[in-house]
Design a protein around this motif. Sequence first.
Motif, PDB file in Angstrom:
ATOM      1  N   GLU A 241       0.788  -1.237  -0.006  1.00 23.16           N
ATOM      2  CA  GLU A 241       0.002  -0.040   0.006  1.00 23.16           C
ATOM      3  C   GLU A 241       0.773   1.332  -0.093  1.00 23.16           C
ATOM      4  O   GLU A 241       0.678   2.249  -0.796  1.00 23.16           O
ATOM      5  N   LEU A 245       1.370   4.346  -2.883  1.00 23.71           N
ATOM      6  CA  LEU A 245       1.069   5.910  -2.528  1.00 23.71           C
ATOM      7  C   LEU A 245       2.326   6.614  -2.686  1.00 23.71           C
ATOM      8  O   LEU A 245       2.056   7.889  -3.253  1.00 23.71           O
ATOM      9  N   ALA A 249       2.483   9.844  -5.248  1.00 27.63           N
ATOM     10  CA  ALA A 249       2.759  10.949  -4.663  1.00 27.63           C
ATOM     11  C   ALA A 249       3.971  11.757  -5.455  1.00 27.63           C
ATOM     12  O   ALA A 249       4.159  12.715  -5.561  1.00 27.63           O
ATOM     13  N   GLU A 252       3.253  13.166  -8.961  1.00 27.14           N
ATOM     14  CA  GLU A 252       2.248  14.386  -8.611  1.00 27.14           C
ATOM     15  C   GLU A 252       3.392  15.318  -8.151  1.00 27.14           C
ATOM     16  O   GLU A 252       3.105  16.468  -8.825  1.00 27.14           O
ATOM     17  N   ALA A 270       0.607  13.947   1.632  1.00 25.74           N
ATOM     18  CA  ALA A 270      -0.372  13.090   0.532  1.00 25.74           C
ATOM     19  C   ALA A 270      -0.298  11.821   0.849  1.00 25.74           C
ATOM     20  O   ALA A 270      -1.626  11.586   0.788  1.00 25.74           O
ATOM     21  N   ILE A 271       0.645  11.005   1.561  1.00 22.41           N
ATOM     22  CA  ILE A 271       0.154   9.761   1.996  1.00 22.41           C
ATOM     23  C   ILE A 271      -0.935   9.923   3.433  1.00 22.41           C
ATOM     24  O   ILE A 271      -1.599   8.913   3.407  1.00 22.41           O
ATOM     25  N   THR A 273      -3.232  11.945   3.619  1.00 24.68           N
ATOM     26  CA  THR A 273      -4.555  12.136   3.007  1.00 24.68           C
ATOM     27  C   THR A 273      -5.048  10.874   2.553  1.00 24.68           C
ATOM     28  O   THR A 273      -6.172  10.457   2.655  1.00 24.68           O
ATOM     29  N   ALA A 274      -4.253  10.102   1.671  1.00 23.95           N
ATOM     30  CA  ALA A 274      -4.622   8.983   1.147  1.00 23.95           C
ATOM     31  C   ALA A 274      -4.831   7.879   2.039  1.00 23.95           C
ATOM     32  O   ALA A 274      -5.661   6.690   1.731  1.00 23.95           O
ATOM     33  N   THR A 275      -4.471   7.659   3.300  1.00 19.68           N
ATOM     34  CA  THR A 275      -4.451   6.692   4.222  1.00 19.68           C
ATOM     35  C   THR A 275      -5.623   6.948   5.148  1.00 19.68           C
ATOM     36  O   THR A 275      -5.939   6.558   6.090  1.00 19.68           O
TER      37      THR A 275
END
Length: 303
Positions: A241, A245, A249, A252, A270-271, A273-275
């Motif tokens: 995971e 991610l 990121a 991006e 970013a990580i 937020t994604a998790t």
Amino acid sequence: MSASRAVRVSEEVAASRTARRGIVALESSVLAQGLPIPQNAEAARRMDAAVRAAGATPAVTAVVRGELTLGLADNDLARFLAREGIEKVSARDLGVACALGADGATTVAASLAICRLTGVQVFATGGIGGVHREPAFDESADLLELSRTPAIVVCAGAKSILDLPATLERLESYGVPVIGYRGHEFPGFFTAETGLRVPAAAHTPEAIAKMAQAHWHTAGQSSALLVVQPPPAEFALASAEVDALVLAAVEEARQRGIRGAALTPHLLAAIATATGGRSMTANLALLEANAALAGAIAQALAA
């Protein structure tokens, strides 16, 4: 200027040194830049309590109004947690920050420089910097400071956003032993498993203290020992995971032209937020666990 005059040492830290109690240095950049409000205050409280529970004394490093500082006073810590007017200071920036009378939150590299000035031999952090994944060469100053600071550095490996194999190779080139605590796996900050093996392991704080003494005194080396332990199992994220991610990121960031000092905070945010915040929970847990282990090692070293 002597080391004792160059750095303002808090009364508590000075008393602990006189009493031969263990001292654990802690960075301030993770509080002033790395973690958002109010999680930064929670991290400070949990790390402080973990070091004290082990019988050692916590000492946050910083530049306070132009003074190198070991052991932040409560009012200064509150200012740093508020994050207003606090610069991020690496080792190269310490002299400039002092000359300008600035408030500076110290990175791992700057904290190690203060350890070297004051003779503090144990330092705890979350994850060290290292070699970045981006095509352009970017290597953290943490690695150079590890190569020339005789301290035991406790961490959860290097940050997952980095090129971990390249970071391990660089540590070998710089003569920094990497010791796995109760295992040979090199952790990846948020993750317990990376598929990378470290050459040595220790199962007690006393064994780590013995290795450090042999490294510095018997073998005559002046580099740090990097002690790595995985994040607590109940909070660790799956490596697959995190890898996915991180790749997203990094891409991006490349498209947006984010690089240099701004890259790491961007990728970690970013990580998070994604998790859905799970990476933040893991971050706080591993900071506390590393502080606890560092406190135990500091006490073993002092004994």
